[in-house]
Design an enzyme around this catalytic site. Structure first.
Site, short mmCIF file in Angstrom:
data_model
loop_
_atom_site.label_atom_id
_atom_site.label_comp_id
_atom_site.label_asym_id
_atom_site.label_seq_id
_atom_site.Cartn_x
_atom_site.Cartn_y
_atom_site.Cartn_z
N GLY A 79 0.31 -0.26 -9.67
CA GLY A 79 -0.63 0.85 -9.75
C GLY A 79 0.09 2.16 -9.97
CB CYS A 80 -0.99 5.28 -11.61
SG CYS A 80 -2.65 5.47 -10.92
#
Length: 326
Positions: free
Chosen positions: A135-136
């Site tokens: 995920g970012c």
């Protein structure tokens, strides 16, 4: 020799970034770009930054001869797609959702998904068949903490304050992505409960197995389109010089992660696959600032970095992107 790449969920932000990068990747030929809502339409009609770059059209299904398939689907939809669509065992899968990031979800439909943070799992990625792209927020926060975990130095609670651009919410419409709501505004969401905390915790425990520190994470919505700026701090007995040396040694062979002597800002990394880190000591607190582009290092760029490793290419191939600082 070129290999063929396919994309499922081709109309979203991450797919648009992926297409932009892969069109200029010297070893990639783009195969099917699947979009159920845009089948038959030219790709550049949806991703209009690609006008003049490609004549490809969206397909209803993959070509079937792809060497690697990127799943750019909403969370929960990658499992559903793989359940309905059988891919050859030899086809690599790189999933950009959160469906396979946790250890409990890593095995599915005869595949084992390796967590694709190269700075943590490069040796495993090199041997992998399928990848769960991080995920970012998780990417920015983990890169700020991995050196401390590797040294067994996470002994106190960890506090994180991080702000992301509107593209982090995807293309789906909601009140908080409207221009009139987002501009000149800032807000928090999912305080202390963000879904990326699970993968962050697993990665840190991989390096520091006895870790029992709590992570207190406050995510913010920013009034800009892309990028993540994370402030991460925890008490530490390291001096500032010791901490900076620890970080530089840890990332010595990481081509996209750099420790800066100067304070950092978001424009340095937007549109690139870089993560910049700055480490400083204030009293007992060690403060690590981390900046990435949420759509590139936080998603599509990191997916291409993983693809490069899977196919034995230098991981920087096709990713020498320049920020737009002015």
């Amino acid at each position: 020799m070129k290999f063929k790449a396919g994309i499922v969920g081709g109309a979203g932000y991450t797919a648009g970034e992926l297409i932009r990068i892969l069109l200029h990747h010297e070893f990639v030929e783009l195969g099917g770009i699947v979009s159920s809502s845009n089948t038959g339409n030219p790709v550049h009609q949806v991703h209009d930054d690609l006008v003049g770059e490609t004549d490809l059209t969206f397909a209803s299904e993959l070509a079937g001869d792809e060497d690697v398939v990127f799943l750019c689907l909403g969370h929960g939809n990658s499992k559903a797609w793989l359940h309905k669509n059988t891919l050859p065992e030899t086809t690599h899968v790189i999933d950009l959702s959160n469906d396979f990031r946790l250890t409990a979800d890593a095995k599915f439909a005869g595949r084992e998904f390796i967590y694709g943070l190269p700075e943590l799992n490069r040796s495993r990625i090199l041997q992998a068949q399928s990848i769960a792209n991080p995920g970012c927020f998780a990417t920015a926060i983990q890169l700020a903490l991995l050196p401390l975990a590797a040294a067994g130095k996470l002994t106190e609670d960890i506090h994180v304050s991080a702000i992301t651009g509107s593209t982090g919410a995807g293309q789906g419409l909601s009140e908080t992505v409207h221009f009139s709501w987002r501009t000149n505004n800032v807000s928090i969401y999912k305080p202390f409960t963000h879904q990326h905390l699970g993968e962050i915790g697993e990665s840190l425990a991989q390096l520091q197995p006895q870790l029992d520190s709590e992570i207190h994470f406050i995510p913010y919505r920013g009034n800009f389109s892309r990028g993540i700026f994370a402030s991460v701090y925890t008490p530490s007995d390291l001096t500032q010089d010791e901490a900076r040396e620890l970080y530089r040694n840890f990332y010595a062979d990481a081509p996209f992660t750099t420790v800066s002597d100067k304070e950092i800002h978001l424009k340095q990394v937007v549109n690139t696959n870089k993560c910049l880190l700055h480490v400083q000591k204030q009293g007992k607190q060690l403060l690590i600032t981390s900046v990435i582009d949420n759509l590139v290092k936080g998603a599509s760029g990191q997916a291409v970095q993983n693809m490069n490793l899977l196919f034995g290419l230098p991981e920087t191939t096709g990713l020498n992107l320049k920020s737009a600082i002015f």
